[in-house]
Design an enzyme around this catalytic site. Structure first.
Site, mmCIF file in Angstrom:
data_model
loop_
_atom_site.group_PDB
_atom_site.id
_atom_site.type_symbol
_atom_site.label_atom_id
_atom_site.label_comp_id
_atom_site.label_asym_id
_atom_site.label_seq_id
_atom_site.Cartn_x
_atom_site.Cartn_y
_atom_site.Cartn_z
ATOM 1 N N GLY A 7 -56.260 -37.752 -41.052
ATOM 2 C CA GLY A 7 -56.813 -36.735 -41.944
ATOM 3 C C GLY A 7 -58.277 -36.455 -41.697
ATOM 4 N N ASP A 64 -49.574 -48.018 -42.293
ATOM 5 C CA ASP A 64 -50.310 -47.093 -41.419
ATOM 6 C C ASP A 64 -51.592 -47.722 -40.901
ATOM 7 O OD1 ASP A 64 -50.814 -46.737 -44.322
ATOM 8 O OD2 ASP A 64 -52.481 -45.506 -43.625
ATOM 9 N N GLY A 80 -51.035 -39.317 -41.359
ATOM 10 C CA GLY A 80 -51.655 -38.731 -40.164
ATOM 11 C C GLY A 80 -53.161 -38.819 -40.222
HETATM 12 P P1 AMP Z 1 -57.075 -45.165 -44.940
HETATM 13 O O1 AMP Z 1 -56.812 -45.726 -46.291
HETATM 14 O O2 AMP Z 1 -58.532 -45.009 -44.593
HETATM 15 O O3 AMP Z 1 -56.323 -45.838 -43.868
HETATM 16 O O4 AMP Z 1 -56.568 -43.638 -44.985
HETATM 17 C C1 AMP Z 1 -55.291 -43.309 -45.416
HETATM 18 C C2 AMP Z 1 -55.023 -41.858 -45.118
HETATM 19 O O5 AMP Z 1 -55.946 -41.017 -45.784
HETATM 20 C C3 AMP Z 1 -55.088 -41.477 -43.661
HETATM 21 O O6 AMP Z 1 -54.095 -40.515 -43.426
HETATM 22 C C4 AMP Z 1 -56.461 -40.894 -43.538
HETATM 23 O O7 AMP Z 1 -56.566 -40.019 -42.451
HETATM 24 C C5 AMP Z 1 -56.602 -40.169 -44.854
HETATM 25 N N1 AMP Z 1 -57.996 -39.986 -45.260
HETATM 26 C C6 AMP Z 1 -58.861 -40.941 -45.649
HETATM 27 N N2 AMP Z 1 -60.048 -40.405 -45.952
HETATM 28 C C7 AMP Z 1 -59.955 -39.076 -45.761
HETATM 29 C C8 AMP Z 1 -60.851 -37.980 -45.921
HETATM 30 N N3 AMP Z 1 -62.093 -38.139 -46.350
HETATM 31 N N4 AMP Z 1 -60.373 -36.754 -45.628
HETATM 32 C C9 AMP Z 1 -59.129 -36.570 -45.205
HETATM 33 N N5 AMP Z 1 -58.236 -37.551 -45.035
HETATM 34 C C10 AMP Z 1 -58.638 -38.804 -45.320
HETATM 35 MG MG MG Z 2 -55.743 -45.808 -42.096
#
Ligand code: AMP
Ligand code: MG
Length: 472
Positions: A88, A243, A86
């Protein structure tokens, strides 16, 4: 600030998302605004530059008509199943109907959400500027992609390996619906939600698809085209988790992405991709793997499951045909060919093999084919000269004429790509408070087919960036 929002995703049942307002920040400052994109969306750039606009981009004020939400999704990350991811750190403000149709307006780095898990919900300046530059360069090269509307500094510190300045990217996308969105409901055996999601995606992205099977076919074809575009430009996404694969088939979630400098099929930049799962040459087969997960997620909607397994398998495997045909068209254009012969794939592959031997610069060699400078960038000159003779022979047989061939090459081979060493220099300058280099690079990389003395240059020995970091 009046924005004519028209929010269709937020009208889906509550289990598709969490209502979530952005968390205000201390001292927002506008770093970049995309005037052209704003106009395409029907928004007034001058209004967006006011304090009210800044407050929206910072998450300090929610404009009227917005229904701020964080979307629910799951996903396979590096092949491992994560039942709940989701948004985040992202808040979808809403959708607007622009010149090219419905677009999401999302704040990335807008604070914690129910999906944040251990994260701080924030982004820092480096990845925000990287995504801004790279996504806008992709758009300028004609690659389907999410866009960057604005970047703001938050005036707050973010803690990563060190203390870094916080920032928020305002991202625009045809939608943020991912393969992982389907997986989320599949894993919960929520067939009703899957049906609603299929209808929503069909209406938004694939209006000609009559049902789940046709939707799958449309997504497979669109993804095959997208990945072929990446390959033709030397783009490595870096985190092709399910995702991070969108149903709109736009390039989405620029994290540790990078363009090849020296060409080699095994190239990996992402520091978290230890086993090279998402290496340059693996991208098509990873796309197939991801699409198989989408197919699985659609199965509960099919009456005859057994028959559907067989036909979905065929559809997903059909990726290869679409991909190869697109690859050939794109790489053909890169060497000046508008109609293809049987041996052309071979001819292209031979050139790639010559480059791979010494990791010669992918962009400079292809661009240099049209002005005779390619040879200056190739290490194995005898092999290249031999290839060159075959190629000239092939161009003569093509019959399109030299002028047309050169024009085709010059609009297929960018002279300027957002190279890693330049991106890193831009980020370092920005962290030190200087945005001039960012704006100069943005200008150069959004005119990718016009040579540029500084940003067209490959890294000097020792300047190459070996690893990129995820940007969370
Ligand atoms: P990503 O690898 O950037 O696609 O992120 C994978 C997951 O980690 C997704 O659910 C993002 O929303 C969550 N996410 C990445 N960075 C953060 C952060 N700094 N705080 C909270 N959730 C994060
Ligand atoms: Mg992502």
């Amino acid at each position: 600030m009046h924005i004519p929002f028209d929010n269709s995703y937020a009208a889906l049942p509550p289990r598709f998302f969490a209502a979530q307002s952005p968390t205000p920040v201390a001292a927002p400052r506008l770093l970049a605004l995309n005037d052209g994109l704003a106009r395409d969306l029907g928004l007034d750039p001058n209004a967006l530059r006011t304090g009210e606009g800044l407050a929206m981009f910072a998450g300090n004020a929610v404009p009227e008509g917005a229904t701020p939400i964080s979307q629910a999704y799951a996903g396979h990350q590096f092949g491992g199943w994560v039942p709940q991811l989701g948004d985040g750190r992202a808040v979808l403000l809403g959708e607007v109907i622009g010149r090219e149709g419905r677009r999401d307006i999302q704040l990335k780095g807008a604070g914690r959400t129910p999906f944040s898990r251990g994260g701080d919900g924030r982004a820092w300046l480096g990845p925000v500027l990287r995504e801004y530059l790279v996504s806008e360069a992709m758009a300028a090269m004609g690659v389907p992609t999410t866009r960057a509307l604005a970047a703001v500094a938050t005036g707050e510190e973010v803690f990563r390996d060190t203390i870094v300045p916080g920032a928020i990217l305002t991202r625009v996308a045809s939608s943020h619906i991912r393969v992982g969105t389907f997986q989320y409901f599949y894993a919960r055996q929520d067939t009703e939600a899957l049906g609603l999601l299929v209808d929503h995606v069909r209406a938004r992205h694939h209006p000609d698809a009559d049902g789940p099977a046709e939707l799958l076919e449309a997504v497979v074809q669109a993804q095959a085209k997208l990945i072929a575009r990446w390959m033709s430009l030397g783009f490595i996404h870096g985190v092709m988790n399910t995702d991070n694969m969108g149903l709109a088939a736009e390039t989405i979630d620029y994290g540790p992405c990078a363009f090849l400098d020296g060409y080699h099929p095994d190239t990996v930049f992402s520091s978290i991709d230890r086993h090279g799962r998402y290496a340059y040459a693996n991208q098509p087969q990873i796309a197939v793997w991801n699409l198989a997960q989408l197919a699985t997620g659609l199965l509960p909607l099919m009456k005859d499951r057994e028959a559907a397994v067989a036909s979905f398998t065929e559809t997903v495997n059909g990726f290869a045909t679409h991909y190869q045909s697109e690859w050939l068209t794109l790489f053909g254009a890169k060497i000046g060919l508008s109609t293809m012969e049987e041996d052309d794939a071979d001819l292209i592959q031979r050139l790639l093999d010559i480059l791979a031997t010494n990791r010669d610069d992918f962009t400079l060699v292809f661009r240099g084919l049209s002005d005779g400078s390619a040879q200056d960038h190739v290490t194995d000159r005898p092999a290249f000269d031999q290839w060159h003779q075959m190629w000239i022979g092939r161009l003569r047989r093509d019959g399109a004429g030299e002028k047309a061939q050169i024009a085709l090459m010059n609009r297929s081979n960018p002279a300027v790509i957002p190279r890693n060493h330049h991106v890193e220099a831009v980020i370092a300058a920005a962290v030190a408070g200087d945005m001039d280099l960012f704006h100069a690079m943005h200008e150069a990389t959004t005119e990718p087919f016009t040579p540029h003395p500084l940003f067209g240059a490959a890294p000097e020995p020792g300047e190459e960036v070996q690893a990129t970091f995820c940007g969370t």
